[in-house]
Design an enzyme around this catalytic site. Structure first.
Site, PDB file in Angstrom:
ATOM      1  N   LYS A 147       4.330  53.405 100.252  1.00  0.00           N
ATOM      2  CA  LYS A 147       5.744  53.221 100.647  1.00  0.00           C
ATOM      3  C   LYS A 147       6.619  53.864  99.569  1.00  0.00           C
ATOM      4  O   LYS A 147       7.005  53.199  98.605  1.00  0.00           O
ATOM      5  CB  LYS A 147       6.069  51.725 100.742  1.00  0.00           C
ATOM      6  CG  LYS A 147       5.454  51.007 101.933  1.00  0.00           C
ATOM      7  CD  LYS A 147       6.006  49.580 102.006  1.00  0.00           C
ATOM      8  CE  LYS A 147       5.232  48.692 102.933  1.00  0.00           C
ATOM      9  NZ  LYS A 147       5.581  47.273 102.802  1.00  0.00           N
ATOM     10  N   ASP A 174       3.193  49.430  97.313  1.00  0.00           N
ATOM     11  CA  ASP A 174       4.526  49.030  97.772  1.00  0.00           C
ATOM     12  C   ASP A 174       5.478  49.143  96.577  1.00  0.00           C
ATOM     13  O   ASP A 174       6.034  50.204  96.316  1.00  0.00           O
ATOM     14  CB  ASP A 174       4.413  47.604  98.325  1.00  0.00           C
ATOM     15  CG  ASP A 174       5.714  47.062  98.886  1.00  0.00           C
ATOM     16  OD1 ASP A 174       6.702  47.804  98.939  1.00  0.00           O
ATOM     17  OD2 ASP A 174       5.752  45.882  99.271  1.00  0.00           O
ATOM     18  N   ARG A 233      -6.051  40.823 109.311  1.00  0.00           N
ATOM     19  CA  ARG A 233      -6.837  41.799 108.551  1.00  0.00           C
ATOM     20  C   ARG A 233      -7.874  42.477 109.442  1.00  0.00           C
ATOM     21  O   ARG A 233      -8.317  43.583 109.166  1.00  0.00           O
ATOM     22  CB  ARG A 233      -7.578  41.113 107.397  1.00  0.00           C
ATOM     23  CG  ARG A 233      -6.671  40.549 106.314  1.00  0.00           C
ATOM     24  CD  ARG A 233      -7.489  40.198 105.086  1.00  0.00           C
ATOM     25  NE  ARG A 233      -6.778  39.328 104.157  1.00  0.00           N
ATOM     26  CZ  ARG A 233      -5.949  39.751 103.206  1.00  0.00           C
ATOM     27  NH1 ARG A 233      -5.695  41.025 103.066  1.00  0.00           N
ATOM     28  NH2 ARG A 233      -5.363  38.889 102.403  1.00  0.00           N
ATOM     29  N   PHE A 243       7.123  46.330 106.854  1.00  0.00           N
ATOM     30  CA  PHE A 243       5.921  45.526 106.672  1.00  0.00           C
ATOM     31  C   PHE A 243       4.865  45.943 107.703  1.00  0.00           C
ATOM     32  O   PHE A 243       5.161  46.054 108.894  1.00  0.00           O
ATOM     33  CB  PHE A 243       6.263  44.044 106.806  1.00  0.00           C
ATOM     34  CG  PHE A 243       5.167  43.147 106.349  1.00  0.00           C
ATOM     35  CD1 PHE A 243       4.856  43.024 105.006  1.00  0.00           C
ATOM     36  CD2 PHE A 243       4.423  42.415 107.269  1.00  0.00           C
ATOM     37  CE1 PHE A 243       3.834  42.204 104.579  1.00  0.00           C
ATOM     38  CE2 PHE A 243       3.397  41.576 106.847  1.00  0.00           C
ATOM     39  CZ  PHE A 243       3.105  41.462 105.500  1.00  0.00           C
ATOM     40  N   VAL A 244       3.644  46.189 107.238  1.00  0.00           N
ATOM     41  CA  VAL A 244       2.559  46.594 108.131  1.00  0.00           C
ATOM     42  C   VAL A 244       1.356  45.655 107.980  1.00  0.00           C
ATOM     43  O   VAL A 244       1.172  45.034 106.932  1.00  0.00           O
ATOM     44  CB  VAL A 244       2.116  48.060 107.861  1.00  0.00           C
ATOM     45  CG1 VAL A 244       3.169  49.049 108.301  1.00  0.00           C
ATOM     46  CG2 VAL A 244       1.758  48.278 106.389  1.00  0.00           C
ATOM     47  N   GLY A 248      -6.935  43.205 100.316  1.00  0.00           N
ATOM     48  CA  GLY A 248      -6.422  44.176 101.289  1.00  0.00           C
ATOM     49  C   GLY A 248      -7.232  45.434 101.496  1.00  0.00           C
ATOM     50  O   GLY A 248      -7.268  45.978 102.594  1.00  0.00           O
ATOM     51  N   GLU A 296      -6.936  51.377  96.802  1.00  0.00           N
ATOM     52  CA  GLU A 296      -5.935  50.394  97.250  1.00  0.00           C
ATOM     53  C   GLU A 296      -5.652  50.558  98.740  1.00  0.00           C
ATOM     54  O   GLU A 296      -5.769  51.663  99.279  1.00  0.00           O
ATOM     55  CB  GLU A 296      -4.618  50.602  96.487  1.00  0.00           C
ATOM     56  CG  GLU A 296      -4.356  49.586  95.398  1.00  0.00           C
ATOM     57  CD  GLU A 296      -4.007  48.185  95.924  1.00  0.00           C
ATOM     58  OE1 GLU A 296      -4.399  47.833  97.056  1.00  0.00           O
ATOM     59  OE2 GLU A 296      -3.345  47.456  95.185  1.00  0.00           O
TER      60      GLU A 296
HETATM   61  P1  IMP Z   1       2.744  46.172  95.176  1.00  0.00           P
HETATM   62  O1  IMP Z   1       2.277  45.508  93.917  1.00  0.00           O
HETATM   63  O2  IMP Z   1       4.150  45.759  95.542  1.00  0.00           O
HETATM   64  O3  IMP Z   1       2.591  47.689  95.166  1.00  0.00           O
HETATM   65  O4  IMP Z   1       1.917  45.613  96.380  1.00  0.00           O
HETATM   66  C1  IMP Z   1       0.593  45.727  96.399  1.00  0.00           C
HETATM   67  C2  IMP Z   1      -0.104  44.787  97.349  1.00  0.00           C
HETATM   68  O5  IMP Z   1       0.773  44.047  98.200  1.00  0.00           O
HETATM   69  C3  IMP Z   1      -0.941  45.615  98.272  1.00  0.00           C
HETATM   70  O6  IMP Z   1      -2.185  45.884  97.695  1.00  0.00           O
HETATM   71  C4  IMP Z   1      -1.039  44.751  99.494  1.00  0.00           C
HETATM   72  O7  IMP Z   1      -2.145  43.874  99.380  1.00  0.00           O
HETATM   73  C5  IMP Z   1       0.258  43.993  99.525  1.00  0.00           C
HETATM   74  N1  IMP Z   1       1.222  44.650 100.440  1.00  0.00           N
HETATM   75  C6  IMP Z   1       2.200  45.526 100.136  1.00  0.00           C
HETATM   76  N2  IMP Z   1       2.883  45.922 101.215  1.00  0.00           N
HETATM   77  C7  IMP Z   1       2.309  45.289 102.263  1.00  0.00           C
HETATM   78  C8  IMP Z   1       2.540  45.310 103.693  1.00  0.00           C
HETATM   79  O8  IMP Z   1       3.415  46.019 104.238  1.00  0.00           O
HETATM   80  N3  IMP Z   1       1.714  44.523 104.433  1.00  0.00           N
HETATM   81  C9  IMP Z   1       0.731  43.749 103.909  1.00  0.00           C
HETATM   82  N4  IMP Z   1       0.468  43.707 102.586  1.00  0.00           N
HETATM   83  C10 IMP Z   1       1.249  44.468 101.782  1.00  0.00           C
HETATM   84 MG    MG Z   2      -3.921  45.103  98.020  1.00  0.00          MG
END
Ligand code: IMP
Ligand code: MG
Length: 187
Positions: free
Chosen positions: A143, A115, A177, A164-165, A56, A111
């Site tokens: 977020k 999320d 992407r 979601f984005v 990402g 990053e």
């Molecule tokens: P986390 O472990 O839940 O904080 O999520 C981390 C990873 O999930 C990020 O580095 C993103 O690659 C993916 N992610 C989280 N939210 C989104 C979103 O809204 N859209 C797309 N990918 C997301």
């Molecule tokens: Mg990521």
């Protein structure tokens, strides 16, 4: 249909779902410049290692790093937690480890989005074992309503609501992407 090629559209359809522009390209670029200025100031005289989290962060990482004017090195982690879904599985897997030595170095994790915070928590623990000199996190998107883990995020591009984005590196089931702006799910 793949509408990704229709940019700069105000809305796109990806995997059958409609998304609208949320942060336009120019606004992203302006904020990335501001984050780089801050990093250049704060790390002046040091040689940090910028560590991108694949996949990402690859676009944010490459835009940010080209505005870094101090000496620096780069490396990448590859993690997986989402699969093809819009909600994190919560099960973080390390798909590619670092190639650099972290001990006694200034580490800056880059990053795309925080999320739940589970991925960052996983990375933080991994890095901490190797005793870096310092550890900081820069994320383009944050977020705040979702974060389940209590940790400090040093540099945040934009705080966003719990939606979601996609675009600017962020995917929906591997698509979108390549979009230059960030788009949000149109409910
Ligand atoms: P986390 O472990 O839940 O904080 O999520 C981390 C990873 O999930 C990020 O580095 C993103 O690659 C993916 N992610 C989280 N939210 C989104 C979103 O809204 N859209 C797309 N990918 C997301
Ligand atoms: Mg990521």
């Amino acid at each position: 249909m793949n509408s990704a090629i229709n940019e700069p559209a105000q809305s796109v359809t990806v995997n059958g779902e409609k998304f609208r522009v949320f942060i336009p390209e120019e606004e992203i670029q302006k904020r990335v410049g501001e984050l780089a200025d801050e990093l250049n100031r704060n790390y002046s005289g040091r040689t940090p290692i910028f560590i991108g989290v694949l996949n990402g962060s690859f676009i944010f990482f490459s835009d940010l790093i080209r505005q870094i004017t101090i000496d620096c090195e780069i490396d990448f982690f590859k993690l997986s937690s989402y699969g093809d879904a819009k909600i994190s599985s919560g099960n973080v897997k390390l798909l590619k480890d670092l190639n650099c030595q972290v001990t006694d170095r200034d580490i800056i994790i880059v990053e795309d989005i925080i999320d739940s915070g589970l991925s960052m928590d996983f990375i933080k623990k991994l890095i901490a074992k190797q005793n870096p000199r310092s550890f900081a996190v820069v994320t383009l998107l944050y977020k705040s309503d979702c974060v389940k883990i209590d940790f400090k995020v040093d540099y945040i591009g934009f705080q966003i609501p719990n939606h979601f984005v996609i675009g600017y590196g962020l995917d929906y089931a591997q698509k979108a992407r390549n979009l230059r702006s960030i788009y949000i799910l149109d409910k």
